[in-house]
Design a protein around this motif. Sequence first.
Motif, short mmCIF file in Angstrom:
data_model
loop_
_atom_site.label_atom_id
_atom_site.label_comp_id
_atom_site.label_asym_id
_atom_site.label_seq_id
_atom_site.Cartn_x
_atom_site.Cartn_y
_atom_site.Cartn_z
N UNK A 112 0.02 1.78 -1.87
CA UNK A 112 0.98 2.71 -1.26
C UNK A 112 0.61 4.16 -1.56
N UNK A 113 0.12 4.41 -2.81
CA UNK A 113 -0.17 5.79 -3.21
C UNK A 113 -1.22 6.42 -2.29
N UNK A 114 -2.27 5.66 -1.97
CA UNK A 114 -3.31 6.18 -1.08
C UNK A 114 -2.75 6.47 0.30
N UNK A 115 -1.89 5.57 0.78
CA UNK A 115 -1.26 5.79 2.09
C UNK A 115 -0.44 7.08 2.07
N UNK A 116 0.34 7.27 0.99
CA UNK A 116 1.18 8.46 0.87
C UNK A 116 0.34 9.74 0.89
N UNK A 117 -0.70 9.80 0.03
CA UNK A 117 -1.50 11.03 0.00
C UNK A 117 -2.21 11.28 1.34
N UNK A 118 -2.67 10.21 1.98
CA UNK A 118 -3.38 10.40 3.25
C UNK A 118 -2.45 10.91 4.34
N UNK A 119 -1.21 10.38 4.39
CA UNK A 119 -0.28 10.82 5.43
C UNK A 119 0.17 12.26 5.17
N UNK A 120 0.54 12.56 3.94
CA UNK A 120 1.01 13.91 3.61
C UNK A 120 -0.12 14.94 3.82
#
Lengths: 128, 114
Positions: free
Chosen positions: B32-40
């Motif tokens: 999830x963390x990678x998804x969050x940083x990539x989207x933001x």
Amino acid sequence: MRRKRALERFETVLLVAVGGFAGSNLRYFFDAAIPQPLAATFLVNVAGSFALAVLLYDATGGELFARRSRLVFGAGFLSSFTTYSTFVVEAFTRPDAALLYVGASYACGFGAVLVGRAALGRIDGGGH
Amino acid sequence: MDPAHLLGTGGALGAVLRYLVGEAVPAEEFPVATLVVNVVGSFVLGLVTFGGVGGDVALFVGGGMCGAFTTYSSFSVQTVLLWERRTPLLAAVNAAGNLLSCVGAVWLARLLVG
């Protein structure tokens, strides 16, 4: 004890920052050296995926690299060298090339992970 | 200022922020963390790109901070690990999920400032 933990945390953050500085700089070098921006991003993302696979696969096995090296190179250098935001904005602004660009980046990025681990297995004498 | 210094300093900040997000977001079942940083990061780079921000600020925030905050290498490795250790379906969800949500974030950014 608490002070020691705070210092260790500070050290970790510093190591990640140093790696991030160097990784971003190397990405900038490739951006400047390769006139085609999509090709430059493709190259850093595939090369970085290969290198991170070597580094992280090692973490589950032989431990050739120390924990601190993994922080500097993995969380710092390689994660900053590669980039998802530039990749997506480039695909978005080049609809003519988007399908090929995304397809090639995904296929070669995942392929590079498998190749990286296979290469490490060979160096390490199949110890994993 | 030297562009490499601007980009590198932004990159150091972006890397530390990504590391802190990774510590704060639990990602044992799914990255999830990678998804969050990539989207933001994609959203912010979209704002920089379509908001007419240029020069030093674009280098520092866009190429440096957003470039380093988001990560392709972790995404690749985590997707392969999901395929091998969990299910191919989860790997596909991660691969498509990152792409679609990031494209959506860039689209939203352009809508806001373009």
